[in-house]
Scaffold this motif. Sequence first.
Motif, PDB file in Angstrom:
ATOM      1  N   VAL D  11       0.837  -1.206   0.000  1.00 40.75           N
ATOM      2  CA  VAL D  11       0.000   0.000   0.000  1.00 40.75           C
ATOM      3  C   VAL D  11       0.870   1.254   0.000  1.00 40.75           C
ATOM      4  O   VAL D  11       0.631   2.192  -0.776  1.00 40.75           O
ATOM      5  CB  VAL D  11      -0.947  -0.016   1.230  1.00 40.75           C
ATOM      6  N   LEU D  15       0.859   4.295  -2.863  1.00 39.96           N
ATOM      7  CA  LEU D  15       0.161   5.532  -2.483  1.00 39.96           C
ATOM      8  C   LEU D  15       0.326   6.637  -3.507  1.00 39.96           C
ATOM      9  O   LEU D  15      -0.627   7.331  -3.862  1.00 39.96           O
ATOM     10  CB  LEU D  15       0.702   6.043  -1.144  1.00 39.96           C
ATOM     11  N   VAL D  24      -5.288   1.238  -5.035  1.00 41.53           N
ATOM     12  CA  VAL D  24      -4.786   2.085  -3.952  1.00 41.53           C
ATOM     13  C   VAL D  24      -4.419   3.467  -4.481  1.00 41.53           C
ATOM     14  O   VAL D  24      -4.787   4.496  -3.892  1.00 41.53           O
ATOM     15  CB  VAL D  24      -3.557   1.440  -3.263  1.00 41.53           C
ATOM     16  N   THR D  28      -6.314   6.844  -3.394  1.00 39.29           N
ATOM     17  CA  THR D  28      -5.524   7.890  -2.753  1.00 39.29           C
ATOM     18  C   THR D  28      -5.608   9.206  -3.521  1.00 39.29           C
ATOM     19  O   THR D  28      -5.655  10.288  -2.928  1.00 39.29           O
ATOM     20  CB  THR D  28      -4.049   7.447  -2.630  1.00 39.29           C
ATOM     21  N   ILE D  35     -10.948   8.053   1.094  1.00 40.58           N
ATOM     22  CA  ILE D  35     -10.405   6.854   1.768  1.00 40.58           C
ATOM     23  C   ILE D  35     -11.169   6.611   3.070  1.00 40.58           C
ATOM     24  O   ILE D  35     -11.561   5.487   3.388  1.00 40.58           O
ATOM     25  CB  ILE D  35      -8.894   7.029   2.088  1.00 40.58           C
ATOM     26  N   HIS D  68      -8.732  -1.142   3.998  1.00 38.99           N
ATOM     27  CA  HIS D  68      -8.926   0.310   3.923  1.00 38.99           C
ATOM     28  C   HIS D  68      -8.389   1.031   5.158  1.00 38.99           C
ATOM     29  O   HIS D  68      -7.983   2.196   5.072  1.00 38.99           O
ATOM     30  CB  HIS D  68     -10.398   0.630   3.658  1.00 38.99           C
ATOM     31  N   VAL D  71      -4.824   1.504   4.262  1.00 41.89           N
ATOM     32  CA  VAL D  71      -4.653   2.601   3.292  1.00 41.89           C
ATOM     33  C   VAL D  71      -4.808   3.951   3.989  1.00 41.89           C
ATOM     34  O   VAL D  71      -4.009   4.875   3.770  1.00 41.89           O
ATOM     35  CB  VAL D  71      -5.679   2.485   2.137  1.00 41.89           C
TER      36      VAL D  71
END
Lengths: 104, 104, 104, 104
Positions: D11, D15, D24, D28, D35, D68, D71
């Motif tokens: 992750v 990003l 992801v 983002t 998110i 999540h 993330v």
Amino acid sequence: MDTLIRLEATVTQRLSADPGSSYVASLTAKGLPAIAKKLGEEAVETVIAALSGSEEELVGEAADVLFHLTVLLAAKGVSLDQVMAELDRREGTSGLDEKANRNR
Amino acid sequence: MDTLIRLEATVTQRLSADPGSSYVASLTAKGLPAIAKKLGEEAVETVIAALSGSEEELVGEAADVLFHLTVLLAAKGVSLDQVMAELDRREGTSGLDEKANRNR
Amino acid sequence: MDTLIRLEATVTQRLSADPGSSYVASLTAKGLPAIAKKLGEEAVETVIAALSGSEEELVGEAADVLFHLTVLLAAKGVSLDQVMAELDRREGTSGLDEKANRNR
Amino acid sequence: MDTLIRLEATVTQRLSADPGSSYVASLTAKGLPAIAKKLGEEAVETVIAALSGSEEELVGEAADVLFHLTVLLAAKGVSLDQVMAELDRREGTSGLDEKANRNR
């Protein structure tokens, strides 16, 4: 606030309609967990819009909450009147001591 | 639905009152994240009441959602009328094609 | 990440303990809706901490989410290993096409 | 639990990747509220799966929550290690009095 009365009437009428005929009928056909999920999601989106969105987004998400709350209640056979009566009851008893009446 | 009109008037009046004087004033004094948190929590409780609670619990949780949504909107300077107008707008445009208008 | 393994072992052991003996036992005694409610509430608080709180608050709320997710899974007889296996499965298949595999 | 370590590494790496390259990166790119919204929604779905879904659904939704949450933390620059340290701290202090340490 006639809006909510009309909304509830429309929603109730569509609850058992052909799933292909409207969003309400389609959502209801998916079952109670699906309706409840939408209410939860729209509430999360309202929280987020209040903290980091525009006024327009907040208005839209709040409308989504009212809409899906109405659908959820209708699907459970609960009327908005029952909810309003509960709010009235609290207001009545809470005139002198609103806080004591709301322990959460 | 005069209930909501009265509720909004009461809430608006108490927003900036002494935090010790009412639940609304006390909650508002904690800030927007605290109000938003309550809305989110009550929505989760409504979801749970709809799936595994009694009708009485569902009515109570739905009242909590309406109450805290009203507080959140008032704290943001948004009126219930704006939200009702948005619901009306959708109903108006969605008479012929409700579904297309609701893309989620 | 041995933390989660220890946490799960502790939680599982306390699930059916005397409700007065620990938070987990007390929460479990209230039933599944009460545990689910805590998970939902902590997730809302994590959302709010991420948007408007301090790093310390976010860490605390994320810990609350992991804690109550562990309790909820344990109460349902689901192990963290099952959840990790699902994450591994997605990662495995999603090496080449993560997005197609995640349709939401 | 090496799964979470690998997940966090993947992750973190994605990003700031091209939004078209992975879920992801795409999520983002939409920003923190998007998110956070996903975390909230997946938690609601986990609540519903626990109360009215199958074991398979619960496992899938719990995986979505962990995914999540990872993330969201990564996007905020918070490591899972920090969250695990917080859980360890609570466990350490709560050996004798878990409940007193958890006031919510």
